[in-house]
Design a protein around this motif. Structure first.
Motif, PDB file in Angstrom:
ATOM      1  N   SER A 637     -43.999  32.357  20.764  1.00  0.00           N
ATOM      2  CA  SER A 637     -43.456  32.596  22.091  1.00  0.00           C
ATOM      3  C   SER A 637     -42.001  32.172  22.154  1.00  0.00           C
ATOM      4  CB  SER A 637     -44.266  31.822  23.137  1.00  0.00           C
ATOM      5  OG  SER A 637     -44.036  30.425  22.990  1.00  0.00           O
ATOM      6  N   ALA A 638     -41.355  32.499  23.281  1.00  0.00           N
ATOM      7  CA  ALA A 638     -39.941  32.148  23.448  1.00  0.00           C
ATOM      8  C   ALA A 638     -39.738  30.639  23.390  1.00  0.00           C
ATOM      9  CB  ALA A 638     -39.432  32.714  24.774  1.00  0.00           C
ATOM     10  N   ASP A 639     -40.658  29.874  23.975  1.00  0.00           N
ATOM     11  CA  ASP A 639     -40.504  28.422  24.001  1.00  0.00           C
ATOM     12  C   ASP A 639     -40.795  27.769  22.655  1.00  0.00           C
ATOM     13  OD1 ASP A 639     -39.794  28.434  26.664  1.00  0.00           O
ATOM     14  OD2 ASP A 639     -41.851  28.151  27.379  1.00  0.00           O
ATOM     15  N   GLY A 640     -41.645  28.396  21.833  1.00  0.00           N
ATOM     16  CA  GLY A 640     -42.051  27.761  20.588  1.00  0.00           C
ATOM     17  C   GLY A 640     -41.379  28.297  19.339  1.00  0.00           C
ATOM     18  N   PHE A 641     -40.723  29.437  19.434  1.00  0.00           N
ATOM     19  CA  PHE A 641     -40.175  30.088  18.238  1.00  0.00           C
ATOM     20  C   PHE A 641     -38.957  29.338  17.710  1.00  0.00           C
ATOM     21  CE2 PHE A 641     -37.697  33.306  15.934  1.00  0.00           C
ATOM     22  CZ  PHE A 641     -38.677  33.820  15.098  1.00  0.00           C
ATOM     23  N   ASP A 642     -38.971  29.098  16.400  1.00  0.00           N
ATOM     24  CA  ASP A 642     -37.849  28.464  15.712  1.00  0.00           C
ATOM     25  C   ASP A 642     -37.449  29.362  14.549  1.00  0.00           C
ATOM     26  OD1 ASP A 642     -36.013  26.952  14.355  1.00  0.00           O
ATOM     27  OD2 ASP A 642     -37.295  25.195  14.111  1.00  0.00           O
ATOM     28  N   PRO A 643     -36.306  30.035  14.640  1.00  0.00           N
ATOM     29  CA  PRO A 643     -35.917  30.971  13.575  1.00  0.00           C
ATOM     30  C   PRO A 643     -35.872  30.343  12.192  1.00  0.00           C
ATOM     31  CG  PRO A 643     -34.480  31.185  15.496  1.00  0.00           C
ATOM     32  CD  PRO A 643     -35.314  29.969  15.723  1.00  0.00           C
ATOM     33  N   ALA A 644     -35.652  29.040  12.144  1.00  0.00           N
ATOM     34  CA  ALA A 644     -35.530  28.378  10.849  1.00  0.00           C
ATOM     35  C   ALA A 644     -36.880  28.127  10.192  1.00  0.00           C
ATOM     36  CB  ALA A 644     -34.779  27.056  11.003  1.00  0.00           C
ATOM     37  N   SER A 645     -37.955  28.139  10.967  1.00  0.00           N
ATOM     38  CA  SER A 645     -39.242  27.795  10.365  1.00  0.00           C
ATOM     39  C   SER A 645     -40.373  28.754  10.710  1.00  0.00           C
ATOM     40  CB  SER A 645     -39.662  26.374  10.790  1.00  0.00           C
ATOM     41  OG  SER A 645     -39.780  26.293  12.198  1.00  0.00           O
ATOM     42  N   THR A 646     -40.328  29.414  11.859  1.00  0.00           N
ATOM     43  CA  THR A 646     -41.432  30.271  12.275  1.00  0.00           C
ATOM     44  C   THR A 646     -41.397  31.607  11.531  1.00  0.00           C
ATOM     45  OG1 THR A 646     -41.314  29.299  14.490  1.00  0.00           O
ATOM     46  CG2 THR A 646     -42.621  31.289  14.242  1.00  0.00           C
ATOM     47  N   ASP A 647     -42.558  32.018  11.032  1.00  0.00           N
ATOM     48  CA  ASP A 647     -42.686  33.280  10.294  1.00  0.00           C
ATOM     49  C   ASP A 647     -42.891  34.424  11.291  1.00  0.00           C
ATOM     50  OD1 ASP A 647     -43.450  35.449   8.720  1.00  0.00           O
ATOM     51  OD2 ASP A 647     -44.451  34.181   7.244  1.00  0.00           O
TER      52      ASP A 647
END
Length: 943
Positions: A637-647
């Motif tokens: 989701s927008a609140d949980g997404f981390d471009p550096a780690s989320t696939d």
């Protein structure tokens, strides 16, 4: 004539007890004996070993809370006083509405209530749940003589469940006379009342050979709603740009939320319904504020009856017994049912305004199977959320009836050997009545109506048309048709047989002090059955978590021994060993050893090591599974997404539209989890190391300092440790769709997480370490009120938490470092420093006391567990808090006294938080939300 006391002063009385040294038969001396003997025996009764020793000379750290502490603090519920101890983490109590189950518990070191063994007079007490925990509501507070808290693994001495330690309630068992006591407690705002009335009667009989004590109690606690306090009247959340806390809530709203709805004629997306059935877009300001309907203080009614007796059959045989009955009713209340479902509807229904009819007409499908899509077919809303306010709030009425009977025989074999044996049987019956539920099947049936809206397309069961399309549109008849109750029944039985001998076996040439030993045999049988309501177990109930039956049990035979060996007049060694053969997991062993060195009579050093085990309990093994809704963040989701780690590709592969990865808003801060038992669980194992020192530089000053390190392997928890952890491990760590963690996640058609399957597992490890400091100082003063002298006493207890590390998955490198943190991963605040200091001044008939409690600040756990940037977190920490309680006592005579006090006199309020909260915008078991409380108690005794 005076009957000769069989428990005369001897070497064994001062050094060794029977296997149940704190029993009714051995914990106090009620017959003719000199004062010196009584004082010696009273001084040495502590928990942590079955061999008697003074508190400050204990080989393991023991913290003692006197019965007087409960009286002067006005605590109606004993768990509140225990929660103030630095060694405990506040658990379920008066504010545990959701989560909560009506019980009150104690949690040593924050390692979990199932790892804390609660004893009464040194023996197991009535289990209140299928996890085996004891409901502290069932323990008679006015009968408490003292509470001994031993932290660290104690399985070798007391058996399974003692990985974190033991809390032993020593009760008065030799009462003479009649005593009436009462307590009235009210918040400064005039609500949250508590009332308690106790009656205790007892006396000796047959020339002092026997004593009987009977105790009865009634207490009542009034409800307070979150809406009755400014702090908690809104469910707070972070705003879109993370700059402020704003009223939030649930996407299940009275106007019916539509997820992924069709396009209205005006070009807007159908997101909710107005009262007239027309459509409108959904915005965050439409979220339903569920907070006001939740309890901040749960209502309670409690009845207790206890009876204890002992009788000396001969000079070497004492028969003793204990009886206990408790009825405890604690209600919880939640906001009206949020109904989330895929919903077939009739676009031609008059429940819809023309704009909605037009939009729904465009999404009809061939629902009648004639191969043609036309006005005879229905449409399907892919997912909706409706708050059923017209049905009323959800209520859970929990009633627990517990009873226990114990009979035993103890005495002396000769001058140096004694014996003790007993049988106890405990039975707990719990009835949970749930109101405010709705039937899923009937709701689906009633929402699909004919073109005129006057009948259901399926008229069976007397169906009444249900208009959920706009706030307030459900008729009373429709509410009655979909409303459904549920009754769940739990029964628990525990039987214990135990026998032991203890004595002295001589001494080493290096000292005259004798070696003390204990050896014994125990057999325990646990069985319980949970039978949920048929509608609830079938999943037809929307409103409370579904659950399946849980039936199972086990028995265990245990051999135990303990030895104390004085090596010299200054050095003492101690050891304990227990072998347990479980019917479900086989044989396991626990052992403990310790060494103490006293170079002078003012100084003692101690070191100990304990290897303990805990067998899985009935709930962990046999739970049929049920739903829960813990706080969690979806990494996609927008609140949980981390471009550096989320696939991102994995998010898409598991059901999120590629264009929505890291873009869509999570529908709710709570995510549904499926929880359940696992019969393949093995035992937990722990190692506890302690190193400490005791200093008594003067007669009126004592200081203890102890370092502790507890490591638990194969810890039993849910998969990954939490729903939040499973999501994080799947999308940010293992990133493998075939892994157990990704396979546990099921998404809805709209990409939102539907449910996460987290059954029990032996996960990796827990580790905690820290330092305890206890200081006691007493000073006789030459001045006081009325020209008399006085006494000043200061007692301070403090714990500094060095580490609290959780490794949820052994094969992953990640460890959650939770010391000094709070949140969805670490749970309740784990304050690095907790200090509890009481100052008491006694002068003549007056007693004045003040308690100062300090809780250090704690950080949002994403800082430690996910390396989050503190600057990006709106509420990055909960501030340090100081609580001040004041009380005064006046004794009109030896038999009549009055106590008055104010708790939280500073009106300390915690820091408000958003999505990382437990409930009430904070953690209400840790921090006070009700404001100052005033109490008045009185105690009158007839002799």
């Amino acid at each position: 004539m005076n009957y000769k006391n069989p428990y005369r002063k001897s070497a064994i009385a001062l050094a060794v007890s029977s296997a149940t040294m704190m029993s009714a038969g051995m914990s106090n001396v009620a017959f003719a004996q000199d004062a010196e003997t009584a004082t010696a025996l009273e001084e040495v009764i502590v928990t942590g070993s079955r061999i008697r020793r003074p508190d400050l000379a204990s080989v393991t750290p023991v913290s003692v809370v006197s019965g007087e502490e409960f009286k002067i603090s006005g605590n109606l519920n004993v768990e509140q006083k225990l929660a103030e101890l630095p060694q405990t983490l506040p658990s379920f109590g008066p504010s545990s509405n959701n989560p909560g189950d009506g019980t009150a518990r104690v949690d040593l070191r924050g390692l979990g209530t199932a790892r804390t063994l609660v004893l009464v007079n040194g023996r197991r007490y009535i289990p209140a749940t299928q996890t085996g925990v004891v409901d502290l509501n069932s323990i008679p507070g006015s009968l408490i003589k003292q509470v001994d808290v031993t932290t660290g693994g104690a399985s070798a001495v007391y058996g399974s469940d003692a990985l974190a330690g033991v809390v032993n309630f020593q009760l008065i068992d030799d009462f003479e006379g009649v005593e009436i006591s009462g307590l009235y407690d009210v918040a400064s705002e005039g609500d949250a009342e508590k009332v308690n009335i106790d009656l205790t009667m007892g006396g000796n009989f047959d020339d002092g050979r026997g004593n009987a004590t009977v105790y009865t109690s009634f207490s009542k606690r009034e409800a307070v709603y979150q809406g009755e306090r400014d702090f908690s009247q809104f469910a707070l959340t972070e705003n879109s740009d993370n700059t402020a806390l704003v009223p939030g809530g649930s996407s299940g709203i009275p106007g019916t939320r539509v997820f992924g709805g069709p396009t209205l004629p005006n070009g807007q997306t159908l997101g909710r319904f107005n009262t007239d059935g027309s459509g409108a877009p959904y915005t965050s300001s439409d979220a339903f504020n569920y907070a006001p309907d939740n309890f901040l203080q749960l209502p309670q009614e409690r009845y207790l009856i206890s009876a204890m007796a002992h009788y000396d059959l001969t000079e070497s045989a004492r028969l003793y017994s204990e009886l206990a009955f408790s009825r405890n009713q604690v209600d919880s209340e939640l906001a009206p049912t949020p109904w989330f479902t895929t919903l077939p509807v009739n676009p031609d229904s008059p429940f819809f305004a023309p704009d909605v009819q037009s939009a729904l007409n465009g999404i009809r499908s061939d629902t009648n199977g004639d191969g043609v899509i036309n006005g005879n077919d229905n449409a399907t809303l892919s997912y909706i959320g409706r708050r059923m306010v017209e049905v009323g709030s959800r209520q859970s009425l929990d009633t627990r009836d517990g009873n226990r009977i114990l009979v035993g025989l103890s005495g002396e074999i000769n001058d140096v050997w004694s014996y003790d044996g007993y049988y106890s049987r405990s039975v707990l019956d719990r009835i949970q009545v749930q109101n405010g539920n709705i039937s899923r099947s009937r709701s689906l049936q009633a929402a699909l109506v004919t073109d005129d809206g006057l009948a259901c397309q399926d008229p069976s069961n007397g169906c009444v048309p249900l208009n959920i399309f706009g706030e307030g549109n459900i008729s009373a008849a429709a509410a009655d048709f979909i409303r459904i109750g549920a009754i769940n029944v739990t029964s628990i039985t525990q039987e214990v047989w135990q026998g032991s001998v203890s004595g002295l076996v001589g001494s080493l040439p290096t000292t005259d002090q004798q070696i003390g030993v204990v050896a014994g045999l125990e057999y325990r049988k646990d069985f319980s059955r949970f039978q949920p309501d048929t509608a609830l177990s079938s999943g037809d109930v929307a409103g409370f978590n579904a659950g399946n039956p849980t039936v199972g049990g086990f028995d265990v035979t245990e051999l135990f021994t303990e030895i104390r060996v004085p090596l010299t007049d200054q050095v003492e060694a101690w050891g304990a060993y227990r072998y347990a053969d479980y019917s479900n997991i086989g044989g396991v062993s626990s052992y403990a050893t310790a060494l103490s060195f006293a170079p002078t009579d003012k100084m003692r050093f101690r070191a100990g090591f304990q290897s303990a085990v805990r067998a899985p309990n009935v709930a962990e093994l046999f739970s049929g599974g049920g739903n829960g809704f813990p706080g969690a963040t979806d990494p996609c989701s927008a609140d949980g997404f981390d471009p550096a780690s989320t696939d991102a590709a994995l998010c898409a592969a598991t059901g999120v539209a590629a264009s929505q990865v890291g873009v869509f808003s999570q529908a709710n801060t709570q995510i549904q989890g499926l929880f359940g038992g696992n019969t393949n669980l093995s035992e937990e194992e722990s190692d506890t190391f302690t190193l400490g020192a005791v200093f008594q530089p003067t007669e009126n000053l004592d200081i203890t300092v102890d370092y502790f390190d507890i490591q638990i392997e194969n810890a039993i928890s849910i998969l990954g440790g939490s729903v939040n952890n499973v999501l994080d491990i799947c999308y940010n760590q293992v990133k493998d769709i075939n892994s157990a963690f990704c396979q546990a996640v099921t998404r809805r058609a709209d990409g939102q997480v539907g449910i996460v399957n987290v059954l029990n597992e032996n996960i990796s490890s827990l580790e905690t370490s820290g330092v305890d400091l206890n200081i006691g100082w007493t000073k006789d003063l030459d001045f006081g009120l009325g020209g008399e002298g006085s006494t000043l006493e200061i007692n301070s207890k403090a714990t500094y938490l060095l580490d609290f590390d959780v490794t949820p998955v052994a094969e992953l490198a990640g460890t959650n470092e939770c010391a000094g943190s709070f949140g969805n991963t670490c749970g309740s605040p784990l304050n690095e420093l907790i200090v509890n200091t009481r100052v008491t001044w006694n002068t003549g008939p007056w007693g004045f006391t003040g308690l100062i409690r300090y809780l250090s600040a704690v950080d949002d756990d994403t800082i430690a567990t996910q390396d989050a940037n503190r600057a990006d977190i709106l509420v990055d920490k909960l501030d340090a808090e100081i609580y001040l309680d004041l009380a005064a006592t006046y004794a009109f005579s030896d038999d009549f006294s009055v106590n008055f006090g104010v708790n939280n006199i500073l009106d300390t309020e915690p820091t408000q938080i958003g999505d990382q909260q437990e409930q009430g915008n904070t953690f209400p078991s840790t921090y006070d939300l009700l404001g100052p409380r005033v109490f008045l108690s009185a105690n009158f005794r007839f002799r």
